[in-house]
Every structure is written in structure tokens, then in C-alpha cells.
Design a protein around this motif. Structure first.
Motif, PDB file in Angstrom:
ATOM      1  N   TYR A   1     -25.352  99.764 -99.696  1.00  0.00           N
ATOM      2  CA  TYR A   1     -25.003 100.681 -98.614  1.00  0.00           C
ATOM      3  C   TYR A   1     -25.414 100.025 -97.301  1.00  0.00           C
ATOM      4  O   TYR A   1     -26.506  99.462 -97.198  1.00  0.00           O
ATOM      5  N   GLN A   2     -24.520 100.082 -96.308  1.00  0.00           N
ATOM      6  CA  GLN A   2     -24.836  99.450 -95.034  1.00  0.00           C
ATOM      7  C   GLN A   2     -24.700 100.433 -93.879  1.00  0.00           C
ATOM      8  O   GLN A   2     -23.856 101.329 -93.893  1.00  0.00           O
ATOM      9  N   LEU A   3     -25.558 100.257 -92.895  1.00  0.00           N
ATOM     10  CA  LEU A   3     -25.489 100.975 -91.621  1.00  0.00           C
ATOM     11  C   LEU A   3     -25.413  99.931 -90.512  1.00  0.00           C
ATOM     12  O   LEU A   3     -26.210  98.990 -90.502  1.00  0.00           O
ATOM     13  N   THR A   4     -24.464 100.077 -89.612  1.00  0.00           N
ATOM     14  CA  THR A   4     -24.334  99.145 -88.496  1.00  0.00           C
ATOM     15  C   THR A   4     -24.398  99.918 -87.190  1.00  0.00           C
ATOM     16  O   THR A   4     -23.643 100.882 -86.998  1.00  0.00           O
ATOM     17  N   LEU A   5     -25.297  99.495 -86.312  1.00  0.00           N
ATOM     18  CA  LEU A   5     -25.466 100.158 -85.024  1.00  0.00           C
ATOM     19  C   LEU A   5     -25.441  99.124 -83.909  1.00  0.00           C
ATOM     20  O   LEU A   5     -25.872  97.974 -84.103  1.00  0.00           O
ATOM     21  N   VAL A   6     -24.953  99.533 -82.758  1.00  0.00           N
ATOM     22  CA  VAL A   6     -25.013  98.678 -81.574  1.00  0.00           C
ATOM     23  C   VAL A   6     -25.618  99.482 -80.436  1.00  0.00           C
ATOM     24  O   VAL A   6     -25.503 100.712 -80.395  1.00  0.00           O
ATOM     25  N   SER A   7     -26.271  98.789 -79.536  1.00  0.00           N
ATOM     26  CA  SER A   7     -26.829  99.479 -78.378  1.00  0.00           C
ATOM     27  C   SER A   7     -25.695 100.009 -77.516  1.00  0.00           C
ATOM     28  O   SER A   7     -24.569  99.499 -77.548  1.00  0.00           O
ATOM     29  N   GLU A   8     -25.987 101.040 -76.742  1.00  0.00           N
ATOM     30  CA  GLU A   8     -24.961 101.590 -75.858  1.00  0.00           C
ATOM     31  C   GLU A   8     -24.484 100.527 -74.868  1.00  0.00           C
ATOM     32  O   GLU A   8     -23.303 100.473 -74.517  1.00  0.00           O
ATOM     33  N   GLU A   9     -25.397  99.663 -74.443  1.00  0.00           N
ATOM     34  CA  GLU A   9     -25.022  98.598 -73.504  1.00  0.00           C
ATOM     35  C   GLU A   9     -24.035  97.629 -74.149  1.00  0.00           C
ATOM     36  O   GLU A   9     -23.029  97.248 -73.543  1.00  0.00           O
ATOM     37  N   LEU A  10     -24.324  97.234 -75.391  1.00  0.00           N
ATOM     38  CA  LEU A  10     -23.412  96.321 -76.081  1.00  0.00           C
ATOM     39  C   LEU A  10     -22.081  97.008 -76.362  1.00  0.00           C
ATOM     40  O   LEU A  10     -21.017  96.383 -76.271  1.00  0.00           O
ATOM     41  N   TYR A  11     -22.132  98.285 -76.679  1.00  0.00           N
ATOM     42  CA  TYR A  11     -20.896  99.026 -76.936  1.00  0.00           C
ATOM     43  C   TYR A  11     -20.001  99.013 -75.700  1.00  0.00           C
ATOM     44  O   TYR A  11     -18.781  98.824 -75.799  1.00  0.00           O
ATOM     45  N   GLU A  12     -20.597  99.198 -74.525  1.00  0.00           N
ATOM     46  CA  GLU A  12     -19.815  99.160 -73.293  1.00  0.00           C
ATOM     47  C   GLU A  12     -19.236  97.767 -73.066  1.00  0.00           C
ATOM     48  O   GLU A  12     -18.111  97.615 -72.587  1.00  0.00           O
ATOM     49  N   ARG A  13     -20.007  96.743 -73.423  1.00  0.00           N
ATOM     50  CA  ARG A  13     -19.496  95.377 -73.289  1.00  0.00           C
ATOM     51  C   ARG A  13     -18.305  95.158 -74.211  1.00  0.00           C
ATOM     52  O   ARG A  13     -17.318  94.521 -73.841  1.00  0.00           O
ATOM     53  N   ILE A  14     -18.401  95.680 -75.424  1.00  0.00           N
ATOM     54  CA  ILE A  14     -17.307  95.529 -76.382  1.00  0.00           C
ATOM     55  C   ILE A  14     -16.045  96.196 -75.855  1.00  0.00           C
ATOM     56  O   ILE A  14     -14.938  95.674 -75.994  1.00  0.00           O
ATOM     57  N   LEU A  15     -16.207  97.346 -75.226  1.00  0.00           N
ATOM     58  CA  LEU A  15     -15.055  98.046 -74.661  1.00  0.00           C
ATOM     59  C   LEU A  15     -14.540  97.378 -73.395  1.00  0.00           C
ATOM     60  O   LEU A  15     -13.463  97.706 -72.909  1.00  0.00           O
ATOM     61  N   GLY A  16     -15.344  96.452 -72.841  1.00  0.00           N
ATOM     62  CA  GLY A  16     -14.880  95.705 -71.680  1.00  0.00           C
ATOM     63  C   GLY A  16     -15.175  96.339 -70.353  1.00  0.00           C
ATOM     64  O   GLY A  16     -14.557  96.009 -69.350  1.00  0.00           O
TER      65      GLY A  16
END
Length: 277
Positions: free
Chosen positions: A106-121
């Protein structure tokens, strides 16, 4: 130091993190023998590092196929390491998870809100960031792309990703719910609403070209300056890179078959392309 932070041989759960140059944790992935153990390990890790769950976004969870692997280590996660490196992050872990014959974890993957915003550009100020599509896809997560720009996505995908263009809902559901799936899915569509009840970790919107961008793309391919005003009446769905290529082919055909000059051929091509004669 708390036990969960120490590199050890483990048989219940292992935590992988992506840290930046300042040792900030921007990415977390937990592999465990069960969902309960995964969430327990995540909670212990957050507490030990003094991290706040509210600062992170869960982007993926569920079973993952590990058949053929004897253990999960940083050495087995080379694609993840490469993906994080492209984002300026270093992959670390708290040890080795011995699988002892298990076929799934079982896996859980999380990203920081800052990285998430970077991913969205986007930054908080709304400025565009230079994060390439390849960087986003290389994270190994499911992505849905509203591709109104006509970008050819296949050239940006990692080898293990599966690209689905406007898939039937039933087909997509069968793939997404398959517990043995071991590859990320990238769905390309012109209508996000069609797949609104699917939960994708990442949603990308590639808007149509502006008339200025459309004219600039044509100018580069045709070898002469194209006036953006030619496309003032174009509907947004035609302002994309694929239609740029279609117009170039139409211009070439008119030049070859009808003997027109390239600028005259473009004028005719625009009328034909926009359903006018």
C-alpha cells in the motif's frame, strides 16, 4: 533521534522523501504492508520531523504491484529519484522494506502545497514557472490534461506511462480500478467535465493559443511574417498547434497543386480551414 528517521531494515513500512537544498521536505511516499501501517508510518514521520499534515496534499494512494521485487530501496526507485532530481529534490529514505514474497504494497504519496503549485505551473502571485510537462509526467502519478493547445503529449511521457486520448469512461474506469495496474495513466481530453468523477492527482489545462501565438507559429513554419489579424474570427478550438500543422500542409498543397505564391496560398488556406470558400 526518533526511530522512524533512522535508516533501518524494515518489514512493515518505509518512508521516502524528496528534500530540497535547504533540507525542506517537499515530497513524501510511504510503502507499507497495509493501509493501516502506511498511515501509522506517515503520522510518526510527520511528528518526528515536526511537519504539519495541512502543509501537504495527498495526491495518490492505494495498492501498488511489487511482483519481482525482493525489497524496496532507493536503488529500486531509480525512476522516482530521477523525477525528483528534475524538480531539484534529492531522494532519501529511512531504510529498506523487505517484501518477503508480497505481491502488492500500500502506498501513500504526498507533495507539499508549494511543490503542488509548482507542478501546476503557478506561484501564489500567478506568475508562470518554468516547469516542463516532462517534469510533471515524470513524477509517475496519474494526470488528466485538457489539451486545447494541441501539444503532442507522447513526446513528454516516461516509458512506463500510458496515454489515453478521449477514452471511453468505461475503459478508463476499468484501468483506474485495476488493483494490479503498475503504470501511471495520462488522459488527454478537450472536455474535462466528461471525467469529472475520476480523482486525478494532477489536472493540467493547456489553453488555446492566442491569435498572436498562432500567427507566430505559422510565421516560423512558413518562413514569412503572418498577420495575427487573419485569425481574429477564428474560434478558440482552431487556435492550436495541430491546426498550425494542418494549415502549413494546406499551404504547401496549394503552392504545389495550384501554383499559388505562399502568401496567396495562406489567404486561401485560411478561408478553407475556417469553413469558408
Amino acid at each position: 533521534m526518533d526511530e522512524v528517521l533512522l535508516p533501518r531494515e524494515r518489514r512493515d513500512a518505509v518512508v521516502f522523501i524528496g528534500v530540497d537544498a535547504a533540507d525542506n521536505v517537499e515530497f513524501v511516499k510511504v510503502y507499507a504492508v497495509s493501509e493501516e501501517k502506511a498511515r501509522e508510518a506517515l503520522e510518526k514521520f510527520f511528528n518526528a520531523r515536526g511537519l504539519f499534515p495541512a502543509d501537504y496534499r495527498l495526491v495518490s494512494s492505494g495498492p501498488e504491484d511489487v511482483r519481482g521485487k525482493g525489497a524496496i530501496t532507493t536503488r529500486t526507485e531509480t525512476s522516482l529519484s530521477s523525477a525528483l532530481a528534475r524538480l531539484g529534490l534529492k531522494l532519501l529514505s529511512n531504510g529498506v522494506l523487505h517484501l518477503e514474497g508480497a505481491e502488492t504494497v500500500y502506498q501513500l504519496t504526498l507533495v507539499s502545497e508549494e511543490l503542488y503549485e509548482r507542478i501546476l505551473g503557478k506561484t501564489d502571485e500567478g506568475d508562470e514557472l518554468k516547469l516542463e510537462l516532462e517534469d510533471v509526467f515524470s513524477l509517475g502519478l496519474d494526470v488528466i490534461v485538457e489539451n486545447l493547445r494541441g501539444v503532442e503529449l507522447s513526446g513528454y511521457l516516461p516509458p512506463d506511462a500510458k496515454l489515453l486520448k478521449e477514452p471511453e469512461v468505461s475503459e478508463l474506469m476499468a484501468i483506474m480500478e485495476n488493483p494490479e495496474r503498475d503504470f501511471p495513466v495520462v488522459v488527454e481530453t478537450k472536455n474535462l467535465a466528461r471525467y469529472s468523477f475520476f480523482e486525478f492527482p494532477i489536472t493540467l489545462k493547456l489553453p488555446p493559443l492566442t491569435v498572436e501565438e498562432f500567427a507566430a507559429e505559422l510565421s516560423e513554419r512558413l518562413g514569412f511574417s503572418v498577420d495575427p489579424a487573419l485569425f481574429d474570427e477564428y474560434p478558440p478550438e482552431k487556435l492550436n498547434l495541430r491546426n498550425v500543422e494542418a494549415l502549413v500542409k494546406l499551404v504547401d498543397a496549394l503552392v504545389e497543386k495550384k501554383g499559388l505564391g505562399r502568401e496567396e496560398a495562406l489567404s486561401v488556406a485560411v478561408r478553407l480551414n475556417s469553413a469558408g470558400l
